[in-house]
Design an enzyme around this catalytic site. Structure first.
Site, PDB file in Angstrom:
ATOM      1  N   GLU A 282       0.834  -1.206   0.000  1.00  0.00           N
ATOM      2  CA  GLU A 282       0.000   0.000   0.000  1.00  0.00           C
ATOM      3  C   GLU A 282       0.871   1.259   0.000  1.00  0.00           C
ATOM      4  O   GLU A 282       0.656   2.182  -0.786  1.00  0.00           O
ATOM      5  CB  GLU A 282      -0.914  -0.009   1.236  1.00  0.00           C
ATOM      6  CG  GLU A 282      -1.758   1.232   1.396  1.00  0.00           C
ATOM      7  CD  GLU A 282      -2.816   1.376   0.317  1.00  0.00           C
ATOM      8  OE1 GLU A 282      -3.666   0.492   0.197  1.00  0.00           O
ATOM      9  OE2 GLU A 282      -2.772   2.378  -0.422  1.00  0.00           O
ATOM     10  N   ASP A 286       1.135   4.128  -2.946  1.00  0.00           N
ATOM     11  CA  ASP A 286       0.789   5.535  -2.692  1.00  0.00           C
ATOM     12  C   ASP A 286       1.963   6.465  -3.011  1.00  0.00           C
ATOM     13  O   ASP A 286       1.775   7.537  -3.582  1.00  0.00           O
ATOM     14  CB  ASP A 286       0.363   5.711  -1.225  1.00  0.00           C
ATOM     15  CG  ASP A 286      -0.845   4.856  -0.865  1.00  0.00           C
ATOM     16  OD1 ASP A 286      -1.514   4.361  -1.788  1.00  0.00           O
ATOM     17  OD2 ASP A 286      -1.104   4.680   0.346  1.00  0.00           O
ATOM     18  N   SER A 482      -7.480   2.877  -3.327  1.00  0.00           N
ATOM     19  CA  SER A 482      -6.147   3.242  -2.844  1.00  0.00           C
ATOM     20  C   SER A 482      -5.271   3.754  -3.950  1.00  0.00           C
ATOM     21  O   SER A 482      -4.329   4.484  -3.710  1.00  0.00           O
ATOM     22  CB  SER A 482      -5.388   2.009  -2.436  1.00  0.00           C
ATOM     23  OG  SER A 482      -5.643   1.492  -1.301  1.00  0.00           O
ATOM     24  N   ASP A 523     -17.624  12.613 -17.163  1.00  0.00           N
ATOM     25  CA  ASP A 523     -18.718  11.869 -16.523  1.00  0.00           C
ATOM     26  C   ASP A 523     -18.611  10.382 -16.876  1.00  0.00           C
ATOM     27  O   ASP A 523     -18.434  10.027 -18.042  1.00  0.00           O
ATOM     28  CB  ASP A 523     -20.040  12.453 -17.037  1.00  0.00           C
ATOM     29  CG  ASP A 523     -21.236  11.975 -16.241  1.00  0.00           C
ATOM     30  OD1 ASP A 523     -21.049  11.310 -15.199  1.00  0.00           O
ATOM     31  OD2 ASP A 523     -22.377  12.283 -16.669  1.00  0.00           O
ATOM     32  N   ILE A 524     -18.726   9.536 -15.880  1.00  0.00           N
ATOM     33  CA  ILE A 524     -18.717   8.086 -16.105  1.00  0.00           C
ATOM     34  C   ILE A 524     -20.155   7.601 -15.985  1.00  0.00           C
ATOM     35  O   ILE A 524     -20.818   7.851 -14.975  1.00  0.00           O
ATOM     36  CB  ILE A 524     -17.817   7.354 -15.072  1.00  0.00           C
ATOM     37  CG1 ILE A 524     -16.425   7.996 -15.005  1.00  0.00           C
ATOM     38  CG2 ILE A 524     -17.742   5.853 -15.399  1.00  0.00           C
ATOM     39  CD1 ILE A 524     -15.667   8.042 -16.320  1.00  0.00           C
ATOM     40  N   GLY A 542     -24.273  12.331 -14.946  1.00  0.00           N
ATOM     41  CA  GLY A 542     -24.282  13.200 -13.771  1.00  0.00           C
ATOM     42  C   GLY A 542     -23.620  12.494 -12.587  1.00  0.00           C
ATOM     43  O   GLY A 542     -23.045  11.400 -12.727  1.00  0.00           O
ATOM     44  N   ASP A 544     -22.987  10.196  -9.441  1.00  0.00           N
ATOM     45  CA  ASP A 544     -23.541   8.925  -8.967  1.00  0.00           C
ATOM     46  C   ASP A 544     -22.671   8.399  -7.825  1.00  0.00           C
ATOM     47  O   ASP A 544     -21.505   8.767  -7.706  1.00  0.00           O
ATOM     48  CB  ASP A 544     -23.620   7.900 -10.115  1.00  0.00           C
ATOM     49  CG  ASP A 544     -22.283   7.681 -10.803  1.00  0.00           C
ATOM     50  OD1 ASP A 544     -21.376   7.117 -10.167  1.00  0.00           O
ATOM     51  OD2 ASP A 544     -22.132   8.103 -11.982  1.00  0.00           O
TER      52      ASP A 544
END
Ligand SMILES: *[C@@H]1O[C@H](CO)[C@@H](O)[C@H](O)[C@H]1NC(C)=O
Ligand SMILES: *[C@@H]1O[C@H](CO)[C@@H](O)[C@H](O)[C@H]1NC(C)=O
Ligand SMILES: *[C@@H]1O[C@H](CO)[C@@H](O)[C@H](O)[C@H]1NC(C)=O
Ligand SMILES: *[C@@H]1O[C@H](CO)[C@@H](O)[C@H](O)[C@H]1NC(C)=O
Length: 563
Positions: A282, A286, A482, A523-524, A542, A544
């Protein structure tokens, strides 16, 4: 704000012979030992407990108003961030609270140390014997059966009746650690499904910095401003490995010096050990995707120590450190979180207000939304046929929650992307219209499984699957929000760099700006986040609760920032 407090009866528990100037008031009584724990032993009376006293914050509503004033683009105060002391003044306990608490501490000869500039959080050490006496408690050693981890907690505690209304909580008392079975404890790590992958083929199957730069239009040019910083959170003894970073940069950013690195800030004794076998996937993810995307932005790995099993304290230590800094990083990326339900409400409100204090100072705080769709951060709570599980701190209205996408051109929602609605925090004005449009388009879908008046998340999203990372000398693929979070954080840091170069303030709290200008994001509109035995929420045109407003478009964001 202290809804979790249970008042039963006043308890006069001090031993005979001592003056009873402060009758105790019982609060937070557990009927049973929490599931998964068993009573083990009575600790030695001299065992020292590090206690934390959260004092009631004086004016959270004023803080919220001030925050929206400085972060709403249409406001005359937009960008006029407050100083550390100005922001702290909103939460500094009232003089009544301070007097009541100080008198009580003095009576017990306790010297407390303020943990924040506002003094709303105090720490002090007491032996178990004294803690039992002053809190009318029975501190015991409890063992978590699945992991064998031990914690000293009590099934009930009391505070003097005249401190009621002045103290939000005392920790550690009745809130037990939240362990996940296996090695990931309270603060859980998102990265999952590690599979070695020799050569990256294409962005459809493996994400690299070049893929992200192409997808979101992120420049490769180095940032230039020494004042501009990005902070990357590290918990649960996840260490960011320098050699792995160098290998990653040589392979995926051959255009930057492989020595491009990061500095380390130690919080609560946090370390960043460089033994190869201790490199955390992790932490590597990052750091590699902030150093690798936010080119030449001064990068600080914020490594939090202390008991890695007490995620509550770790999160508090983290925020308190940032609050104490005179110049905190302008962008903070956190790829760790909790199911909201395990973070007690009495702890969640002051934590969220503390995050708001940072936002009021111009800090953009980004939290991963979680990796188990509507079933929470990691899907560790069984929610089949029951309500969805929102995640915290993503549900705090003062942070930017980052969800996940997958696929390229067009991107689609990643099924792992957590999202939904808070059970603690009401939706803020900035998202009211976006969220009500969504709710009307889904009609009765999932009715009863979520709180439609709750703060809705995530706010934004980015690629979340199959990121190439270097880990312990090899290349692996990892997936999770992550991965999305450091990428969005890096984009904001690059824009802040240009703003700093132009003598302008950083973007600060992003949400009011983004919700007022959703077209700066892509937008997805397909995919969903299944969980709890349902298909979850669909991604639609829009906002979600899977992908938020969409994925970043660097040049549009840059224009919006006035550059
Ligand atoms: C606090 O300290 C004073 C002076 O050292 C002592 O007389 C008193 O007994 C102490 N009180 C408690 C509650 O320990
Ligand atoms: C504390 O709890 C333990 C376990 O339930 C019990 O055996 C013990 O008597 C309690 N001590 C006090 C002082 O109530
Ligand atoms: C960003 O938005 C602009 C304007 O809509 C568009 O022309 C451009 O292709 C977008 N860039 C990316 C990388 O999506
Ligand atoms: C990187 O940033 C520093 C300031 O933090 C600046 O002095 C230096 O010139 C930058 N490097 C490049 C290659 O632009």
């Amino acid at each position: 704000m202290i809804a979790a407090t249970i008042f039963i009866a006043s308890l006069y528990a001090l031993s005979l012979g001592k003056p009873l100037s402060h009758p105790l008031q019982r609060r937070d009584v557990l009927e049973d030992i929490p599931n998964g724990f068993k009573w083990s032993s009575t600790p030695s009376p001299s065992t020292v407990l590090q206690m934390r006293l959260a004092l009631v914050q004086s004016d959270p509503a004023g803080l919220e108003r001030a925050l929206y004033d400085v972060s709403t683009p249409s406001s005359p105060s937009y960008g006029n961030y407050l100083t550390r002391e100005e922001a702290a003044a909103f939460v500094a306990p009232t003089s009544e609270t301070q007097q009541a608490v100080n008198a009580w501490l003095a009576e017990h000869n306790i010297t407390a140390t303020p943990l924040t500039p506002a003094g709303d959080s105090l720490s002090f050490d007491v032996p178990v014997s004294m803690a039992n006496e002053i809190f009318g408690a029975n501190f015991s050693v409890y063992t978590h059966e699945a992991t064998g981890n031990q914690a000293i907690r009590t099934l009930g505690y009391s505070i003097p009746a005249d401190l009621e209304g002045h103290v939000d909580f005392v920790h550690p008392t009745t809130v037990f650690p939240v362990y996940k079975i296996g090695r990931s404890p309270a603060v859980t790590m998102l990265a999952a499904n590690l599979t070695p992958e020799a050569v990256p083929s294409s962005c459809a199957t493996s994400i690299t910095p070049a893929c992200l730069q192409g997808l979101y239009g992120i420049p490769t040019t180095p940032a230039t401003q020494p004042s501009n910083k990005i902070g990357v959170a590290g918990f649960i003894e996840q260490y960011a490995n320098e050699a792995d970073l160098m290998q990653f940069l040589e392979r995926y950013r051959p255009d930057v010096p492989p020595s491009s690195g990061f500095s380390v800030a130690s919080i609560a004794g946090g370390q960043n050990l460089q033994t190869p076998g201790l490199a955390g996937e992790e932490a590597n993810l990052d750091i590699q995707y902030t150093v690798g995307i936010a080119t030449n932005v001064s990068n600080i790995f914020l490594t939090v120590g202390g008991d890695p099993l007490d995620g509550f304290t770790a999160f508090m230590n983290f925020v308190e450190f940032l609050l104490s800094e005179l110049d905190p990083p302008q962008v903070v990326s956190v790829s760790y979180g909790f199911d909201e339900v395990v973070w007690p409400q009495s702890y969640a409100f002051p934590m969220c207000t503390s995050l708001g204090q940072l936002a009021l100072r111009g800090v953009s705080i980004l939290y991963a939304s979680g990796d188990a769709g509507v079933s929470g951060f990691q899907g560790s709570i069984n929610c089949i046929n029951s309500a969805f599980i929102p995640t915290f701190p993503s549900t705090c209205p003062y942070v930017t929650s980052v969800g996940g996408t997958t696929g390229i051109i067009p991107e689609t929602a990643a099924t792992l992307s957590s999202g939904g609605f808070s059970n603690y925090f009401a939706f803020p004005d900035y998202q009211a219209s976006a969220v009500s449009s969504y709710l009307s388009s889904i009609g009765s879908l999932n009715t009863g499984k979520f709180q439609p008046a709750g703060r809705a998340f995530p706010d934004i999203s980015a690629q979340a699957e199959r990121y190439q990372i270097a880990w312990r000398g090899e290349i692996y693929q990892v997936s999770g929000t992550s991965a999305s979070t450091p990428v969005v954080a890096s984009i904001i840091a690059l824009i802040n760099d240009e703003l700093a170069a132009a003598g302008k303030p950083p973007l600060g709290f992003l949400n009011p700006l983004l919700y007022a200008n959703p077209s700066v994001l892509t937008d997805i509109t397909s995919g969903s986040n299944p969980g709890c035995g349902t298909n979850g929420f669909p991604a639609l045109p829009g906002w979600d609760p899977v992908t938020g407003l969409g994925t970043p478009n660097f040049s549009s964001l840059r224009t919006l920032a006035g550059l």
